[in-house]
Design a protein around this motif. Sequence first.
Motif, PDB file in Angstrom:
ATOM      1  N   ARG A 108      19.021  30.846  68.630  1.00  0.00           N
ATOM      2  CA  ARG A 108      20.256  30.114  68.936  1.00  0.00           C
ATOM      3  C   ARG A 108      21.488  30.784  68.340  1.00  0.00           C
ATOM      4  O   ARG A 108      22.447  31.101  69.043  1.00  0.00           O
ATOM      5  CB  ARG A 108      20.120  28.684  68.426  1.00  0.00           C
ATOM      6  CG  ARG A 108      21.354  27.816  68.630  1.00  0.00           C
ATOM      7  CD  ARG A 108      21.055  26.409  68.165  1.00  0.00           C
ATOM      8  NE  ARG A 108      22.168  25.492  68.378  1.00  0.00           N
ATOM      9  CZ  ARG A 108      22.028  24.174  68.437  1.00  0.00           C
ATOM     10  NH1 ARG A 108      20.816  23.639  68.312  1.00  0.00           N
ATOM     11  NH2 ARG A 108      23.075  23.381  68.609  1.00  0.00           N
ATOM     12  N   ALA A 112      24.415  32.834  70.370  1.00  0.00           N
ATOM     13  CA  ALA A 112      25.670  32.100  70.481  1.00  0.00           C
ATOM     14  C   ALA A 112      26.823  32.786  69.769  1.00  0.00           C
ATOM     15  O   ALA A 112      27.988  32.608  70.151  1.00  0.00           O
ATOM     16  CB  ALA A 112      25.494  30.683  69.935  1.00  0.00           C
ATOM     17  N   GLN A 113      26.541  33.587  68.747  1.00  0.00           N
ATOM     18  CA  GLN A 113      27.601  34.191  67.944  1.00  0.00           C
ATOM     19  C   GLN A 113      27.864  35.658  68.273  1.00  0.00           C
ATOM     20  O   GLN A 113      28.590  36.344  67.553  1.00  0.00           O
ATOM     21  CB  GLN A 113      27.253  34.032  66.458  1.00  0.00           C
ATOM     22  CG  GLN A 113      27.185  32.579  66.020  1.00  0.00           C
ATOM     23  CD  GLN A 113      26.631  32.387  64.619  1.00  0.00           C
ATOM     24  OE1 GLN A 113      26.541  33.331  63.831  1.00  0.00           O
ATOM     25  NE2 GLN A 113      26.245  31.163  64.304  1.00  0.00           N
ATOM     26  N   PRO A 220      19.128  29.055  72.395  1.00  0.00           N
ATOM     27  CA  PRO A 220      20.576  29.262  72.561  1.00  0.00           C
ATOM     28  C   PRO A 220      21.245  28.265  73.496  1.00  0.00           C
ATOM     29  O   PRO A 220      22.436  27.972  73.338  1.00  0.00           O
ATOM     30  CB  PRO A 220      20.647  30.686  73.125  1.00  0.00           C
ATOM     31  CG  PRO A 220      19.407  31.349  72.661  1.00  0.00           C
ATOM     32  CD  PRO A 220      18.360  30.284  72.660  1.00  0.00           C
ATOM     33  N   ALA A 223      23.485  25.547  72.160  1.00  0.00           N
ATOM     34  CA  ALA A 223      24.834  25.911  71.723  1.00  0.00           C
ATOM     35  C   ALA A 223      25.747  26.248  72.899  1.00  0.00           C
ATOM     36  O   ALA A 223      26.947  25.986  72.852  1.00  0.00           O
ATOM     37  CB  ALA A 223      24.775  27.096  70.757  1.00  0.00           C
ATOM     38  N   LEU A 224      25.173  26.832  73.960  1.00  0.00           N
ATOM     39  CA  LEU A 224      25.984  27.356  75.063  1.00  0.00           C
ATOM     40  C   LEU A 224      26.237  26.368  76.194  1.00  0.00           C
ATOM     41  O   LEU A 224      27.312  26.358  76.791  1.00  0.00           O
ATOM     42  CB  LEU A 224      25.307  28.599  75.636  1.00  0.00           C
ATOM     43  CG  LEU A 224      25.082  29.776  74.683  1.00  0.00           C
ATOM     44  CD1 LEU A 224      24.245  30.851  75.381  1.00  0.00           C
ATOM     45  CD2 LEU A 224      26.404  30.356  74.212  1.00  0.00           C
TER      46      LEU A 224
END
Length: 386
Positions: A108, A112-113, A220, A223-224
């Motif tokens: 995740r 996401a980052q 992920p 988060a997205l």
Amino acid sequence: MTTRVLIIGGYGNFGGYIARAVASEPDIVLLIGGRSLARATAFAAGLAAANAAEGHALDIDGDLAGALTTIRPDLIIHACGPFQGQDYRVARAAIAVGAHYLDLADSRDFVAQIGELDAAARAAGVAVVTGASSVPCLTAALIDRYRPAFGRLDSAIYGIAAAQQTNRGLGTAAAVLSYVGQPFTRLSAGKARRAFGWQGLHAVHYPELGTRLFGDCDIPDHALFPTRYPDLRELRFVAGHEVKLLHLGTWALSWIVRLGLIGSLARHAPALLKASFLFDPFGSGRSGLHMFLSGTDPAGAPMTVRIFMVARQAHGPNVPCIPAIILARRVAAGERLAPGARACLDLIDLDALLGALDGLDITTVAHGPGIDDRWPASDDRLSHGD
């Protein structure tokens, strides 16, 4: 002109699938990277490659920049998981040598980052693409295909049903075990709420596969997707073992972790992976994916689309590799990937993803109001999911 494609973890499970899939491409020179030069060289020599494949010693925790300078890749595919706990050293090294970068990350935070590398990737004129795998690439492509049929999409609930009799690598096992019993947040009833890995025990009935058990997993998408699909009020991803006793054992371990009696199970991955093979006689080579999309149609009436994918003959592990295979072929064919760092979204549509499964024993169906889709179109082995 050929494209030098380096696969890090190239003789592993996922890396090996990708290597064998693209080896025959006349525009690709395959570079197999791993800690063992002997294994990398032997694997490269065994490929039916259009151009002589090379084996290279490569350790992502060592002098990566020096190794890449010597190897001179045009494209790097990072298939050496687990990505949970990894930093961006491989992607940064790719940027430094001017190579495009893809990975199969399902972590995740890692996916996401990735935007923190965007400026550096743009300055170097290279693409950095993370999550070129089942999540979030395939899952987003499925939602994107059917979202226009809804007036409002309220809920996306989906998961992966593993096959017992299939190749299972230590990296994959460690990735799964890293979040068993661990807290994370997911969208539920319109708010970010806490869940725990491998809990939320429930069953889903598949066509052909029968009933499988599932538990919550952190990926992920959590988060997205709430931003990507702003109408969503419920987003849930689950996974499960084929053998119910093995699944229940993992569920029990999740409680031991949740209660703080032991830490992360990832450090026990070698022993637990070895133990999982004891259950192989009780399983099969059939795996699956399900997705249930719910909301209202344009007239405001309740609407649900149900999607099932069933893979036979242990072909399921090919699915997470398909996005990287497609993008590698496109790069080698001269297609330009826009510079910058991003998750693997909006790069490959569903028809391309499922079309790349041609030759594998995999069937996908989708059913809902006015929807009766099937890939391959001539394959009628799956019922309507009842």
